[in-house]
Write an enzyme that holds these catalytic residues in place. Sequence first.
Site, PDB file in Angstrom:
ATOM      1  N   MET A 147       0.805  -1.222   0.000  1.00 17.66           N
ATOM      2  CA  MET A 147       0.000   0.000   0.000  1.00 17.66           C
ATOM      3  C   MET A 147       0.841   1.276   0.000  1.00 17.66           C
ATOM      4  O   MET A 147       0.430   2.301   0.529  1.00 17.66           O
ATOM      5  CB  MET A 147      -0.946  -0.008   1.198  1.00 17.66           C
ATOM      6  CG  MET A 147      -2.045  -1.054   1.098  1.00 17.66           C
ATOM      7  SD  MET A 147      -3.003  -0.964  -0.442  1.00 17.66           S
ATOM      8  CE  MET A 147      -3.813   0.620  -0.213  1.00 17.66           C
TER       9      MET A 147
ATOM     10  N   HIS B 299       4.005   5.432   2.194  1.00 11.24           N
ATOM     11  CA  HIS B 299       2.807   4.638   2.481  1.00 11.24           C
ATOM     12  C   HIS B 299       1.551   5.486   2.316  1.00 11.24           C
ATOM     13  O   HIS B 299       1.515   6.646   2.723  1.00 11.24           O
ATOM     14  CB  HIS B 299       2.860   4.071   3.899  1.00 11.24           C
ATOM     15  CG  HIS B 299       2.008   2.857   4.068  1.00 11.24           C
ATOM     16  ND1 HIS B 299       0.629   2.910   4.101  1.00 11.24           N
ATOM     17  CD2 HIS B 299       2.336   1.541   4.178  1.00 11.24           C
ATOM     18  CE1 HIS B 299       0.147   1.688   4.237  1.00 11.24           C
ATOM     19  NE2 HIS B 299       1.160   0.838   4.289  1.00 11.24           N
ATOM     20  N   HIS B 300       0.524   4.882   1.722  1.00 20.02           N
ATOM     21  CA  HIS B 300      -0.723   5.616   1.480  1.00 20.02           C
ATOM     22  C   HIS B 300      -1.376   6.054   2.790  1.00 20.02           C
ATOM     23  O   HIS B 300      -2.091   7.068   2.833  1.00 20.02           O
ATOM     24  CB  HIS B 300      -1.690   4.738   0.682  1.00 20.02           C
ATOM     25  CG  HIS B 300      -2.624   5.517  -0.197  1.00 20.02           C
ATOM     26  ND1 HIS B 300      -3.190   6.721   0.184  1.00 20.02           N
ATOM     27  CD2 HIS B 300      -3.102   5.267  -1.448  1.00 20.02           C
ATOM     28  CE1 HIS B 300      -3.966   7.170  -0.786  1.00 20.02           C
ATOM     29  NE2 HIS B 300      -3.930   6.317  -1.786  1.00 20.02           N
ATOM     30  N   ALA B 301      -1.146   5.323   3.878  1.00 17.88           N
ATOM     31  CA  ALA B 301      -1.708   5.726   5.164  1.00 17.88           C
ATOM     32  C   ALA B 301      -1.163   7.075   5.612  1.00 17.88           C
ATOM     33  O   ALA B 301      -1.800   7.782   6.394  1.00 17.88           O
ATOM     34  CB  ALA B 301      -1.409   4.669   6.226  1.00 17.88           C
TER      35      ALA B 301
ATOM     36  N   ASN C 261      -5.521  11.262   4.625  1.00 18.15           N
ATOM     37  CA  ASN C 261      -6.300  10.902   3.440  1.00 18.15           C
ATOM     38  C   ASN C 261      -7.689  11.512   3.538  1.00 18.15           C
ATOM     39  O   ASN C 261      -8.454  11.190   4.449  1.00 18.15           O
ATOM     40  CB  ASN C 261      -6.392   9.379   3.334  1.00 18.15           C
ATOM     41  CG  ASN C 261      -5.069   8.748   2.972  1.00 18.15           C
ATOM     42  OD1 ASN C 261      -4.746   8.592   1.797  1.00 18.15           O
ATOM     43  ND2 ASN C 261      -4.270   8.399   3.985  1.00 18.15           N
TER      44      ASN C 261
END
Length: 469
Positions: free
Chosen positions: A21, A138-140, A303
């Site tokens: 991710m 990381h997308h988080a 996000n």
Amino acid sequence: MKRLSGWDAVLLYSETPNVHMHTLKVAVIELDSDRQEFGVDAFREVIAGRLHKLEPLGYQLVDVPLKFHHPMWREHCQVDLNYHIRPWRLRAPGGRRELDEAVGEIASTPLNRDHPLWEMYFVEGLANHRIAVVAKIHHALADGVASANMMARGMDLLPGPEVGRYVPDPAPTKRQLLSAAFIDHLRHLGRIPATIRYTTQGLGRVRRSSRKLSPALTMPFTPPPTFMNHRLTPERRFATATLALIDVKATAKLLGATINDMVLAMSTGALRTLLLRYDGKAEPLLASVPVSYDFSPERISGNRFTGMLVALPADSDDPLQRVRVCHENAVSAKESHQLLGPELISRWAAYWPPAGAEALFRWLSERDGQNKVLNLNISNVPGPRERGRVGAALVTEIYSVGPLTAGSGLNITVWSYVDQLNISVLTDGSTVQDPHEVTAGMIADFIEIRRAAGLSVELTVVESAMAQA
């Protein structure tokens, strides 16, 4: 310390050994002819001097004991730049394809959660006095808009704290983590009435609306099985291409479309070609298209987006019809999401239990078969409008791509940068023979759209970009 939002945490929980991710950002940098000594150590010094502007690079993930709540970010941990910033050398003189292959290798391994969730690779060996910096984040930690803002800060295109010193903070104790988790659970319980009210208001708007919901949204579990939908391999492959933004804008204006419509249409045309090549037939597809609801230039982490489902008319052999239908379907999907409320999914994500969510995503990642929600992800992110610099070196190109999701082996991400529309494609190791089939298909379809619209098929050459692969 701060708690990951539910949406941030879901992006963390969805990572498995074969579903990574992290997102990728690639900056191609032109060195001055008299400054060829700029190397990885000098680049580390540049980043060290800007850490106070790039706060998320110091975020350390801290799990809560017993998974009692979503993890937390320790916001100022010790950052080892020798670990995070790594050298990589291409066989000179490297071009677009060689850089793309390197990015695919870099993307094939997950980030180590014992460290802040990012790495940068200082890539040497490119032709024409150029280097590249590949950031794996990381997308988080950040979505597309936050990443663009953080990159702009790093290139001095957006203001940040002018004077500052990076000072690490102490690690929390287990008692502090459990105490904070208990307090945050009480806060989340207190927000349930507002979340229910937000949901019922959205459903009420849907009932009162004459447009109702888009067909793609009312049938979200019926994407057709295709060559791109299967159990993912851990390997990643990467490809890029560049179009002149002026060509795309002119074509869109003539056809009454947006740049996003053009991205969807070009993707649809390329996918139609690949469907006929690999599956022997072309059916309408279902794409998840992220839509941000927070464009604040100050936001550099978190996000704040939702995904809208857009039907792609890959069954149509008419390029202008594909543009028209993509436009209509995108408008309908946007209206549907506005009716329901753009924060609907992210608000409910706060209540996902960590252990249960991780188990669900592990099960989904191991299933052999099609994704039951979508065929692929397609993103279009507006990037910086001015040329940035790293130190004294000019950033000539920027590429970005998001992660693959369980059961979906293809991601198409487009970033604009100054006068460029830069296409990035990520696949796993078994979706296509060469990911450049996708980028080449998108360029070819754009030419066909222009031909059908009566425009010149001679595309503007972007002198600042690498030659096409």
